[in-house]
Design an enzyme around this catalytic site. Structure first.
Site, short mmCIF file in Angstrom:
data_model
loop_
_atom_site.label_atom_id
_atom_site.label_comp_id
_atom_site.label_asym_id
_atom_site.label_seq_id
_atom_site.Cartn_x
_atom_site.Cartn_y
_atom_site.Cartn_z
N PRO A 1 0.74 -1.06 -0.12
CA PRO A 1 0.08 -0.15 0.06
C PRO A 1 0.84 1.26 -0.13
CG PRO A 1 -0.69 -1.47 1.88
CD PRO A 1 0.84 -2.03 1.28
N ASP B 1 -4.86 3.57 -26.18
CA ASP B 1 -5.09 3.74 -24.55
C ASP B 1 -5.25 5.12 -24.04
OD1 ASP B 1 -5.06 0.84 -24.09
OD2 ASP B 1 -3.44 0.82 -23.44
N GLU C 1 0.84 -8.41 7.61
CA GLU C 1 1.26 -6.94 7.56
C GLU C 1 2.29 -6.72 6.80
OE1 GLU C 1 -1.82 -6.87 9.77
OE2 GLU C 1 -0.76 -4.74 9.54
N ARG D 1 -0.46 -6.84 -21.81
CA ARG D 1 -1.21 -6.53 -23.00
C ARG D 1 -0.31 -5.46 -23.62
NH1 ARG D 1 -3.50 -1.53 -22.58
NH2 ARG D 1 -5.18 -2.05 -23.87
N1 LIG Z 1 -1.90 -0.71 -3.41
C1 LIG Z 1 -2.73 -2.16 -2.94
C2 LIG Z 1 -2.19 -3.04 -1.95
C3 LIG Z 1 -1.06 -3.76 -2.45
C4 LIG Z 1 -0.56 -4.57 -1.38
C5 LIG Z 1 -1.01 -4.74 -0.03
C6 LIG Z 1 -0.71 -5.90 0.62
C7 LIG Z 1 -1.50 -6.03 1.71
C8 LIG Z 1 -1.06 -6.92 3.06
C9 LIG Z 1 -0.03 -7.49 2.73
C10 LIG Z 1 0.92 -7.17 1.73
C11 LIG Z 1 0.29 -6.36 0.76
N2 LIG Z 1 -2.26 -4.00 0.08
C12 LIG Z 1 -2.70 -3.05 -1.09
#
Ligand SMILES: NCc1ccc(-c2ccccc2)nc1
Length: 244
Positions: free
Chosen positions: A86, A170, A113, A155
């Protein structure tokens, strides 16, 4: 291109056997290898996680297991390593194109996590490692993000898209529609439940069609993506009502 994916849920990647990516694999354009991370966990329970140092909720993925897995997959090669998180750099069409030019990608799918940060530090000493985000929301793991990225990248590979679907048009690809979102699309019948196809699209006048399509894309960009619209050349918007 070779794609390696390491995950505790390899079954998430069954969709890569079908459609565009599946065909590219059959043709040999793409060599996709999915690995079960637990194969490198040696205790009877095949443990891949442990409690976080410093306390806090949830679990963190163990560095030793990831280290053995990545060492085995990478060998003495040098793939570009992508870790969906994230907190990563935004995944954009531009990054998709950059990654589509790479000969070998390795995707590390975190769960819980996340992965012990020393894993990324360790491999950044010899590989290009990018933590990448596909959006500002939290998933349960990296697998779905890898599916998104593999489709966006796949793609763009030569021969993956048929002639009918050109990636050139695109909305985010270089060209006159760059940085505009897609406008509305229509097909037969010309009238459906009283809804008519915009007459310009039936006119056969290609110049008018192109102008109408760009106008619709600009209007939709201004309405749905004001942050993109602000980046457009001032000339682009001069004849469009900025507020719409
Ligand atoms: N950008 C979206 C995204 C990507 C990976 C994760 C994630 C959640 C838990 C553990 C490891 C990665 N969460 C959201």
């Amino acid at each position: 291109m070779r794609l390696d994916i390491i995950s505790i849920f390899p079954e998430y990647f069954a969709p890569l056997d079908v459609s565009l990516i599946g065909k590219a694999r059959e043709r040999g354009t793409l060599d996709v290898r999915v690995h079960q991370l637990r194969d490198w966990a040696h205790d009877v329970h095949k443990t891949v996680d442990d409690t976080p140092y410093g306390g806090g909720p949830g679990m963190v993925m163990k560095p030793e297991v990831w280290g053995e897995a990545i060492d085995t997959v990478v060998g003495d090669g040098s793939p570009r390593m992508i870790v969906p998180t994230p907190s990563g750099r935004p995944f954009t069409q531009e990054l998709a194109q950059e990654l589509a030019d790479e000969p070998w990608l390795l995707f590390a799918c975190g769960r819980y996590e996340g992965i012990d940060s020393r894993v990324m530090d360790e491999y950044a000493t010899r590989l290009r490692v990018d933590e990448v985000s596909i959006g500002d929301y939290v998933l349960a793991g990296g697998e779905v993000a890898v599916l998104v990225m593999v489709e966006a990248i796949g793609r763009l590979l030569p021969g993956v898209l048929g002639n009918a679907q050109s990636a050139v048009d695109d909305s985010f690809a270089p060209g006159s529609m760059q940085n505009l979102v897609e406008g509305p699309v229509y097909t037969k019948p010309p009238v459906w439940r009283g809804h008519e196809v915009p007459p310009v699209l039936l006119s056969g006048h290609h110049g008018n069609v192109a102008r109408w399509r760009r106008d619709q894309a600009i209007r939709r960009t201004v309405r749905n993506r004001p942050e993109l619209a602000r980046e457009l050349d001032p000339g682009t918007l001069d004849k469009h009502d900025r507020k719409l």
